[in-house]
Design a protein around this motif. Structure first.
Motif, short mmCIF file in Angstrom:
data_model
loop_
_atom_site.label_atom_id
_atom_site.label_comp_id
_atom_site.label_asym_id
_atom_site.label_seq_id
_atom_site.Cartn_x
_atom_site.Cartn_y
_atom_site.Cartn_z
N VAL A 1 26.85 -43.81 -9.51
CA VAL A 1 28.15 -44.29 -9.97
C VAL A 1 28.83 -45.06 -8.84
O VAL A 1 28.87 -44.62 -7.69
CB VAL A 1 29.03 -43.11 -10.45
CG1 VAL A 1 30.45 -43.58 -10.78
CG2 VAL A 1 28.40 -42.44 -11.67
N GLY A 2 29.34 -46.25 -9.19
CA GLY A 2 30.01 -47.11 -8.22
C GLY A 2 29.09 -48.18 -7.65
O GLY A 2 29.55 -49.13 -7.03
N GLY A 3 27.79 -48.02 -7.87
CA GLY A 3 26.83 -49.00 -7.36
C GLY A 3 26.57 -50.11 -8.36
O GLY A 3 27.01 -50.06 -9.51
N THR B 1 29.68 -47.39 -13.88
CA THR B 1 31.06 -46.89 -13.91
C THR B 1 31.15 -45.40 -14.19
O THR B 1 32.20 -44.79 -13.99
CB THR B 1 31.88 -47.64 -14.96
OG1 THR B 1 31.25 -47.48 -16.25
CG2 THR B 1 31.99 -49.12 -14.63
N GLY B 2 30.07 -44.80 -14.66
CA GLY B 2 30.12 -43.38 -14.99
C GLY B 2 28.77 -42.91 -15.48
O GLY B 2 27.78 -43.64 -15.43
N THR B 3 28.77 -41.67 -15.96
CA THR B 3 27.53 -41.09 -16.48
C THR B 3 27.86 -40.10 -17.59
O THR B 3 28.90 -39.45 -17.57
CB THR B 3 26.73 -40.38 -15.36
OG1 THR B 3 25.60 -39.73 -15.91
CG2 THR B 3 27.58 -39.38 -14.60
N LEU C 1 26.56 -45.19 -17.41
CA LEU C 1 27.46 -46.05 -18.15
C LEU C 1 27.78 -47.25 -17.27
O LEU C 1 27.98 -47.11 -16.07
CB LEU C 1 28.77 -45.32 -18.49
CG LEU C 1 28.62 -44.06 -19.35
CD1 LEU C 1 29.95 -43.32 -19.44
CD2 LEU C 1 28.10 -44.41 -20.73
N ALA C 2 27.81 -48.45 -17.88
CA ALA C 2 28.09 -49.67 -17.11
C ALA C 2 28.98 -50.60 -17.91
O ALA C 2 29.07 -50.50 -19.12
CB ALA C 2 26.79 -50.36 -16.75
#
Length: 193
Positions: A138-140, A184-186, A192-193
């Motif tokens: 997340v964040g990558g 952005t998340g999971t 999640l993107a």
């Protein structure tokens, strides 16, 4: 082999993902299954792969309740999982298929309840490792190959080079497209993107 690892590490067209079936973390079970390697050899291969290929994702196959498996053997499998921390795993309980060496020559002596409990322990531990693997991304930014629609049809589904499943908004691309996205998340099972 070292030569294959070297090619995987140096060739940008090869994704940083390996499916490396372990089956068990116990040498007694690996021998009974006629796997042809020991726990130490397996761990050495994992170490060599990870040293050569930054960001490598590993998946595996794990089987519980194989003929003669003791509680100590099962604990060895759990400890192998803790040591390697697989990104994902296919997990099964042993069942007699009638055509294998084990079915013909070994006795299926682990009862159904024990197999079910052991499988659940393996699933629960793997769930922790999979969630941690996803959270670390997340964040990558990731390149994602779009494969189609999600099961529910409300998102686009794709895979990272490390074979992580990614859910994108509708309209993000068509099957076969490669898109650069921010994770952005999971959901725990998908990014999640």
């Amino acid at each position: 082999t070292e030569a294959v690892i070297e090619v995987m590490a140096s060739e940008p067209k090869i994704c940083p993902y390996v499916h490396l079936p372990a089956q068990s973390g116990a040498d007694t079970m690996l021998d009974a299954m006629k796997r042809g390697y020991t726990r130490a050899e397996y761990l050495a291969l994992v170490a060599n792969l990870r040293a050569a290929i930054p960001g490598l994702a590993l998946s595996t196959d794990l089987m519980v309740g194989f003929c003669g498996e003791t509680e100590a053997d099962h604990q060895d499998t759990l400890s192998l999982m803790r040591e390697v921390q697989f990104d994902s795993a296919f997990m099964f309980r042993y069942s007699d298929r009638g055509i294998t060496y084990a079915a013909r020559k070994l006795h299926d002596d682990v009862d159904h309840e024990t197999k079910a409990r052991r499988l659940q322990e393996v699933i629960d531990l793997q769930e922790q490792h999979t969630r941690a693997s996803h959270q670390a991304r997340v964040g990558g930014r990731e390149r994602v190959l779009i494969s189609g629609l999600s099961r529910r049809g409300d998102r686009v589904l794709g895979r990272t080079p490390s074979f992580h499943s990614v859910l994108l908004p509708l309209g993000a691309g068509r099957p076969g497209d490669t898109v650069e996205v921010e994770i952005t998340g999971t959901t725990g099972h998908s990014l999640l993107a």
